[in-house]
Design an enzyme around this catalytic site. Sequence first.
Site, PDB file in Angstrom:
ATOM      1  N   ASP A  30       0.849  -1.187   0.000  1.00  0.00           N
ATOM      2  CA  ASP A  30       0.000   0.000   0.000  1.00  0.00           C
ATOM      3  C   ASP A  30       0.884   1.236   0.000  1.00  0.00           C
ATOM      4  O   ASP A  30       2.000   1.216   0.527  1.00  0.00           O
ATOM      5  CB  ASP A  30      -0.911   0.013   1.226  1.00  0.00           C
ATOM      6  CG  ASP A  30      -2.153   0.870   1.026  1.00  0.00           C
ATOM      7  OD1 ASP A  30      -3.249   0.303   0.848  1.00  0.00           O
ATOM      8  OD2 ASP A  30      -2.030   2.109   1.035  1.00  0.00           O
ATOM      9  N   THR A  86     -11.554   2.261  -6.570  1.00  0.00           N
ATOM     10  CA  THR A  86     -12.032   2.738  -7.875  1.00  0.00           C
ATOM     11  C   THR A  86     -13.178   3.712  -7.622  1.00  0.00           C
ATOM     12  O   THR A  86     -14.348   3.392  -7.867  1.00  0.00           O
ATOM     13  CB  THR A  86     -12.497   1.577  -8.771  1.00  0.00           C
ATOM     14  OG1 THR A  86     -13.440   0.769  -8.047  1.00  0.00           O
ATOM     15  CG2 THR A  86     -11.327   0.720  -9.207  1.00  0.00           C
ATOM     16  N   CYS A 264     -19.516   0.726  -2.091  1.00  0.00           N
ATOM     17  CA  CYS A 264     -19.794  -0.095  -3.275  1.00  0.00           C
ATOM     18  C   CYS A 264     -21.076   0.302  -4.002  1.00  0.00           C
ATOM     19  O   CYS A 264     -21.045   0.671  -5.167  1.00  0.00           O
ATOM     20  CB  CYS A 264     -19.855  -1.571  -2.893  1.00  0.00           C
ATOM     21  SG  CYS A 264     -18.285  -2.251  -2.347  1.00  0.00           S
ATOM     22  N   LYS A 267     -21.336   3.944  -5.644  1.00  0.00           N
ATOM     23  CA  LYS A 267     -20.305   4.101  -6.677  1.00  0.00           C
ATOM     24  C   LYS A 267     -20.594   3.237  -7.897  1.00  0.00           C
ATOM     25  O   LYS A 267     -20.513   3.691  -9.041  1.00  0.00           O
ATOM     26  CB  LYS A 267     -18.942   3.758  -6.081  1.00  0.00           C
ATOM     27  CG  LYS A 267     -17.800   3.695  -7.077  1.00  0.00           C
ATOM     28  CD  LYS A 267     -16.483   3.384  -6.387  1.00  0.00           C
ATOM     29  CE  LYS A 267     -16.420   1.967  -5.880  1.00  0.00           C
ATOM     30  NZ  LYS A 267     -16.356   0.982  -6.997  1.00  0.00           N
TER      31      LYS A 267
END
Length: 433
Positions: A30, A86, A264, A267
């Site tokens: 990360d 994303t 989730c 989006k």
Amino acid sequence: MKISIFGLGYVGAVTAACLARDGQEVIGVDVNPEKVALVGAGKSPIIEPQLGQLLADGVATQRIQATTDAEAAVMESEVSLISVGTPSTERGETDLSYVFNVCKEIGTAIKHKTTPHVVVLRSTVPPGTLERCQALLTDTIGVEAVHLAFNPEFLREGSAIRDYDAPAYTIIGTEDSIAETAVRQMYATVNAPIIVAKPAVAEMVKFVANTWHAAKISFANEIGRIAKAFDIDGRDVMNIIVQDTKLNVSPTYMRPGFAFGGSCLPKDLRALLYCARTMDVPVPLLNAIPATNNLQIDLATQAILRSGARRIAVLGLAFKSGTDDLRESPAVLLVKQLLGEGCEVKIYDKAVEEAWLVGTNLAYIQRNIPHFQALLMEEPQQALAGAELVVVTYATAEFRQVLRESAPGMKILDLAGLFTEPIEALDYQGFAW
């Protein structure tokens, strides 16, 4: 297997912990050194049941490492999983910059390897993304020995470990036999049917699944609103509807309650609507979902203001129980609206209060409620003290017990179906029942 996992958010951390528990060697990667330090020390960067213990066990058995060095992680692994964020752009398009940046890092490292490498995309992406990753790796970077697959996750925050262990199915989106074999081996201990599909089909399935979940929540909420207008308990209506498992599919999400949120559903719904617009496909029902979901928040605000209460206790700030995820939480937007109307708000959410808020999660709450930490109470009684109205945003045994033990006559607006029957000692109002 030796597996590098890029992105140590919800999906990456859970996947790393479960793979290590099942005997794989995992290197978490990360860009956030704080997350890397936490995982490397066997601590969870998020609130998720069982995750902390699994990470601690993985580090203790030396099956889990964490680093910010992407090249070293690729060189020491056979498979790289991409589970980076994303997020949505302002117009609803999926921002794939993190995915492509990681692809470039992986590709640059692979060029120094003499053995084939498998890249598995786990992030939720629109159809055609894996193909773009393939072109980026082969045409732009010049990687030859690379094998790609798309492997969507269906992990719900708050029950992610359980979902990992018992999924409805495992989907492998690939036409590459080496990549397929690697993913099959990775999930060898997971008891679930495996479905191999074309990458674009697999990518589309994830969007459709989350859009369907969002549609079910919105549908149940609209039914709840209509039923209440006729003095009918919407829960009774939906309890009957969901008993038809032949036509009505599944009871999950099919109940009146508060708005949906999280990282989730909003989006992915926006992304699917963007895809429809770009392809000139009319989708009036899907276009209505954000409107009815936002209306659920607005109606909750109106109900609170109509009550005349100005000192409000809010139980539950994350988008659902059992998690510290505040991203697009309807409770955050509700509190923001109440503060804008001049209300005094106190919040109790144990998971959020105890969490290490970092990254996009922290940025989201700071953008919407900059002083949110001053509103968070360590104990529920502190939030209830002096409150004229208690607003419940999700149903938990803890909230149920707290309110049962509260002062007689406590005024409650239940947005989540906390009680199946009104409590005589409380001034109880259900939002859609």
